[in-house]
Design a protein around this motif. Structure first.
Motif, PDB file in Angstrom:
ATOM      1  N   HIS A 281       0.865  -1.132   0.154  1.00 38.39           N
ATOM      2  CA  HIS A 281       0.206   0.037  -0.235  1.00 38.39           C
ATOM      3  C   HIS A 281       0.957   1.835   0.083  1.00 38.39           C
ATOM      4  CE1 HIS A 281      -3.079   2.623   0.689  1.00 38.39           C
ATOM      5  NE2 HIS A 281      -3.520   3.252   1.861  1.00 38.39           N
ATOM      6  N   TYR A 282       2.203   1.225   0.915  1.00 38.58           N
ATOM      7  CA  TYR A 282       2.540   2.573   1.086  1.00 38.58           C
ATOM      8  C   TYR A 282       3.508   2.661  -0.332  1.00 38.58           C
ATOM      9  CZ  TYR A 282       2.925   3.216   5.818  1.00 38.58           C
ATOM     10  OH  TYR A 282       2.418   3.308   7.396  1.00 38.58           O
ATOM     11  N   GLN A 283       3.656   1.429  -1.096  1.00 36.49           N
ATOM     12  CA  GLN A 283       4.504   1.889  -2.329  1.00 36.49           C
ATOM     13  C   GLN A 283       3.595   2.417  -3.623  1.00 36.49           C
ATOM     14  OE1 GLN A 283       7.947   0.777  -3.119  1.00 36.49           O
ATOM     15  NE2 GLN A 283       7.306   0.371  -0.491  1.00 36.49           N
ATOM     16  N   GLU A 284       2.028   2.648  -3.271  1.00 34.79           N
ATOM     17  CA  GLU A 284       0.928   2.858  -4.018  1.00 34.79           C
ATOM     18  C   GLU A 284       1.148   4.446  -3.832  1.00 34.79           C
ATOM     19  OE1 GLU A 284      -2.226   0.210  -4.074  1.00 34.79           O
ATOM     20  OE2 GLU A 284      -1.025  -1.155  -5.657  1.00 34.79           O
ATOM     21  N   ILE A 285       1.637   5.114  -2.448  1.00 36.17           N
ATOM     22  CA  ILE A 285       0.331   6.622  -2.134  1.00 36.17           C
ATOM     23  C   ILE A 285       1.636   7.286  -1.540  1.00 36.17           C
ATOM     24  CG2 ILE A 285      -2.213   5.593  -1.424  1.00 36.17           C
ATOM     25  CD1 ILE A 285      -0.477   5.806   1.633  1.00 36.17           C
ATOM     26  N   PRO A 286       1.944   8.407  -1.514  1.00 41.03           N
ATOM     27  CA  PRO A 286       3.195   9.358  -1.220  1.00 41.03           C
ATOM     28  C   PRO A 286       2.703   9.639   0.690  1.00 41.03           C
ATOM     29  CG  PRO A 286       0.674  11.097  -1.904  1.00 41.03           C
ATOM     30  CD  PRO A 286       0.949   9.256  -2.346  1.00 41.03           C
ATOM     31  N   THR A 287       3.400   9.125   0.728  1.00 36.39           N
ATOM     32  CA  THR A 287       3.578   8.953   2.513  1.00 36.39           C
ATOM     33  C   THR A 287       5.029   9.338   2.942  1.00 36.39           C
ATOM     34  OG1 THR A 287       3.268   7.607   4.653  1.00 36.39           O
ATOM     35  CG2 THR A 287       3.989   6.506   2.087  1.00 36.39           C
ATOM     36  N   ARG A 288       5.106   8.988   3.935  1.00 38.73           N
ATOM     37  CA  ARG A 288       6.919   9.524   4.786  1.00 38.73           C
ATOM     38  C   ARG A 288       6.660   8.195   6.134  1.00 38.73           C
ATOM     39  NH1 ARG A 288       8.069  15.513   7.020  1.00 38.73           N
ATOM     40  NH2 ARG A 288       9.889  14.485   6.894  1.00 38.73           N
ATOM     41  N   TRP A 289       5.499   7.130   5.529  1.00 40.37           N
ATOM     42  CA  TRP A 289       5.870   6.468   6.780  1.00 40.37           C
ATOM     43  C   TRP A 289       6.750   5.264   6.069  1.00 40.37           C
ATOM     44  CZ3 TRP A 289       3.994   4.815  12.202  1.00 40.37           C
ATOM     45  CH2 TRP A 289       3.046   6.436  12.057  1.00 40.37           C
ATOM     46  N   THR A 290       7.338   4.248   7.180  1.00 40.51           N
ATOM     47  CA  THR A 290       7.589   3.256   6.457  1.00 40.51           C
ATOM     48  C   THR A 290       7.291   2.658   7.218  1.00 40.51           C
ATOM     49  OG1 THR A 290       9.645   3.494   7.793  1.00 40.51           O
ATOM     50  CG2 THR A 290      10.100   4.159   5.966  1.00 40.51           C
ATOM     51  N   VAL A 291       7.280   0.477   6.397  1.00 42.48           N
ATOM     52  CA  VAL A 291       6.747   0.203   6.627  1.00 42.48           C
ATOM     53  C   VAL A 291       6.796  -0.076   8.151  1.00 42.48           C
ATOM     54  CG1 VAL A 291       7.811  -1.763   5.457  1.00 42.48           C
ATOM     55  CG2 VAL A 291       5.063  -2.584   6.021  1.00 42.48           C
ATOM     56  N   GLU A 292       8.913  -0.524   8.567  1.00 44.82           N
ATOM     57  CA  GLU A 292       9.224  -0.601   9.765  1.00 44.82           C
ATOM     58  C   GLU A 292       8.875  -0.113  10.807  1.00 44.82           C
ATOM     59  OE1 GLU A 292      10.875   0.153   6.728  1.00 44.82           O
ATOM     60  OE2 GLU A 292      11.676  -2.453   6.259  1.00 44.82           O
ATOM     61  N   ARG A 293       8.760   1.375  10.617  1.00 44.31           N
ATOM     62  CA  ARG A 293       7.866   2.004  11.645  1.00 44.31           C
ATOM     63  C   ARG A 293       6.676   1.472  12.121  1.00 44.31           C
ATOM     64  NH1 ARG A 293       6.763   8.445  10.641  1.00 44.31           N
ATOM     65  NH2 ARG A 293       6.096   8.563  13.129  1.00 44.31           N
ATOM     66  N   TRP A 294       5.677   1.682  10.836  1.00 43.19           N
ATOM     67  CA  TRP A 294       4.553   1.021  11.046  1.00 43.19           C
ATOM     68  C   TRP A 294       4.609  -0.027  11.391  1.00 43.19           C
ATOM     69  CZ3 TRP A 294       1.600  -2.921   9.479  1.00 43.19           C
ATOM     70  CH2 TRP A 294       0.331  -3.026   9.020  1.00 43.19           C
ATOM     71  N   ALA A 295       5.040  -1.285  11.200  1.00 41.80           N
ATOM     72  CA  ALA A 295       4.637  -3.032  12.113  1.00 41.80           C
ATOM     73  C   ALA A 295       4.376  -1.705  13.924  1.00 41.80           C
ATOM     74  CB  ALA A 295       5.875  -3.330  11.537  1.00 41.80           C
ATOM     75  N   LYS A 296       6.597  -2.171  13.849  1.00 46.78           N
ATOM     76  CA  LYS A 296       6.814  -1.692  15.607  1.00 46.78           C
ATOM     77  C   LYS A 296       5.608  -0.354  15.878  1.00 46.78           C
ATOM     78  CE  LYS A 296      11.670  -1.063  14.064  1.00 46.78           C
ATOM     79  NZ  LYS A 296      13.366  -0.834  14.629  1.00 46.78           N
ATOM     80  N   GLY A 297       4.634   0.529  15.462  1.00 48.70           N
ATOM     81  CA  GLY A 297       3.738   1.403  15.916  1.00 48.70           C
ATOM     82  C   GLY A 297       2.826   0.289  16.143  1.00 48.70           C
TER      83      GLY A 297
END
Length: 390
Positions: A277-293
């Motif tokens: 999903h992050y690959q398809e949208i403009p965002t400053r989030w990383t999946v690692e940060r998202w998973a840890k959060g």
């Protein structure tokens, strides 16, 4: 007695009609009517049941078991009882007298029964039920004794003097809904109105964070339904017809289970979905940060429930000046998100202050962990072979 009689008679066993046996214990009747059924590992008094079964096999003739209500002499006159009921009352009286005499005289029969092949002992005590439970309780007893001693609650030399079975029965009762046998899964499932409102408020906070973290809307919906269902909702059914690829993820979440999820064990494939999903949208989030959060907030959700629950159980963990926090109306508190946040923050500060005060009073108390190494195992777990005396 029957075995002794049979051994001295020449009568064919086939000529003996079915013997009628009466008992006021349905468990004995059920276990002896089916000699081929294995006993469960947690079966209480398994040694006596096996002995009865062995005698039953050796008799060689048919026995018909019938149930008779016990202690009927407490509610009926003697002349109102049948012969079988009277005999049951007499046997009860004789057994009660024998037990009392044995206790007063300190004279007991051997705890090794005939025809036993092995005897399991834990810390020198014969195990009559579940071996795993006996080992766990022996280990837990030692750990609890050292913990209570280290926290200056009960000196280790006094620990054995306390009736812990009674204390345990109360500690295993949920203080919020009074259900028995409270376990860890109950923490996030407690039906108490205050706890339930508190839980759903925590879920709402987590869902808001997911949205702020640019989470895939389908994942937000899936996680919200999964958490709101508290283990009773199968999210795979929500995607059974539409979006089958999400249905695959939902089926995996259902399979691993609600308890695993709220304890922070999220699926790798869930993270992969969010990465795509992050690959398809403009965002400053990383999946690692998202998973840890997400993991942190899931653990926090469970922690909040523990905090709420333990506030009712253990006020002594707070300093006197902070114990007023426990006088809150938790039903009202659970219905107000803002009040919940303020109360949780105040409680966490109060607990930290109490921990700091304890460390100041006892410099060694900063090491809170209780050692659970080999020294805390049961002293002995014996499997004793028994010589066949037959």
């Amino acid at each position: 007695v029957l075995l002794a009689v049979i051994s001295t008679t020449s009568v064919s066993l086939d000529a003996i009609p079915p013997v009628q046996a009466h008992c006021d214990n349905m468990g004995v009747i059920n276990h002896n009517q089916n000699l081929t059924r294995s006993l469960p590992e947690k079966q209480a008094q398994a040694d006596l049941i096996r002995l009865c079964r062995e005698y039953r096999r050796r008799l060689g003739f048919s026995i018909e078991y019938h149930h008779v209500k016990g202690h009927l002499d407490k509610v009926l006159r003697w002349d109102q009882l049948t012969r079988v009921q009277r005999e049951n009352c007499i046997v009860d009286s004789v057994a009660r007298s024998a037990l009392l005499d044995a206790f007063l005289d300190d004279t007991y029969i051997s705890s090794i029964f005939p025809h036993e092949q092995v005897v399991v002992k834990v810390d020198g005590k014969r195990v009559t039920g579940s071996p795993s439970t006996a080992i766990g309780r022996a280990w837990g007893y030692k750990v609890a004794r050292e913990l209570f001693h280290s926290r200056k609650i009960v000196d280790r030399k006094h620990f054995r003097l306390i009736y812990w079975d009674g204390v345990e029965s109360l500690l295993n009762t949920c203080p919020s809904c009074n259900c028995n046998n409270e376990d860890t899964s109950h923490v996030v499932r407690c039906p108490s109105p205050g706890r339930t409102a508190f839980y759903h408020d925590s879920v709402s906070d987590l869902i808001e964070w997911l949205k702020e973290a640019d989470t895939d809307p389908q994942l937000v919906y899936m996680i919200e339904e999964f958490l709101s269902g508290r283990g009773d909702v199968k999210v795979a059914s929500l995607f059974a017809h539409d979006l089958p690829i999400y249905g695959f993820l939902a089926s995996l979440m259902d399979e691993v289970g609600f308890d695993s999820f709220v304890e922070g064990r999220i699926l790798t494939v869930l993270v992969e979905f969010q990465f795509a999903h992050y690959q398809e949208i403009p965002t400053r989030w990383t999946v690692e940060r998202w998973a840890k959060g997400l993991i942190q907030r899931l653990l926090g959700l469970t922690h909040r429930q523990w905090l709420y629950r333990n506030a009712v159980v253990d006020p002594q963990d707070l300093l006197p000046r902070d114990r007023g926090l426990l006088n809150e109306n938790f039903e009202t508190l659970g219905s107000s998100p803002a009040a919940c946040e303020l109360w949780i923050a105040a409680m966490e500060v109060a607990i930290s202050a109490a921990e700091h005060a304890r460390r100041q009073d006892d410099p060694s108390s900063h090491r809170r962990r209780v050692t659970t190494g080999p020294n805390y195992a049961p002293r002995t777990v014996e499997i004793v072979p028994i010589v066949d005396t037959e």
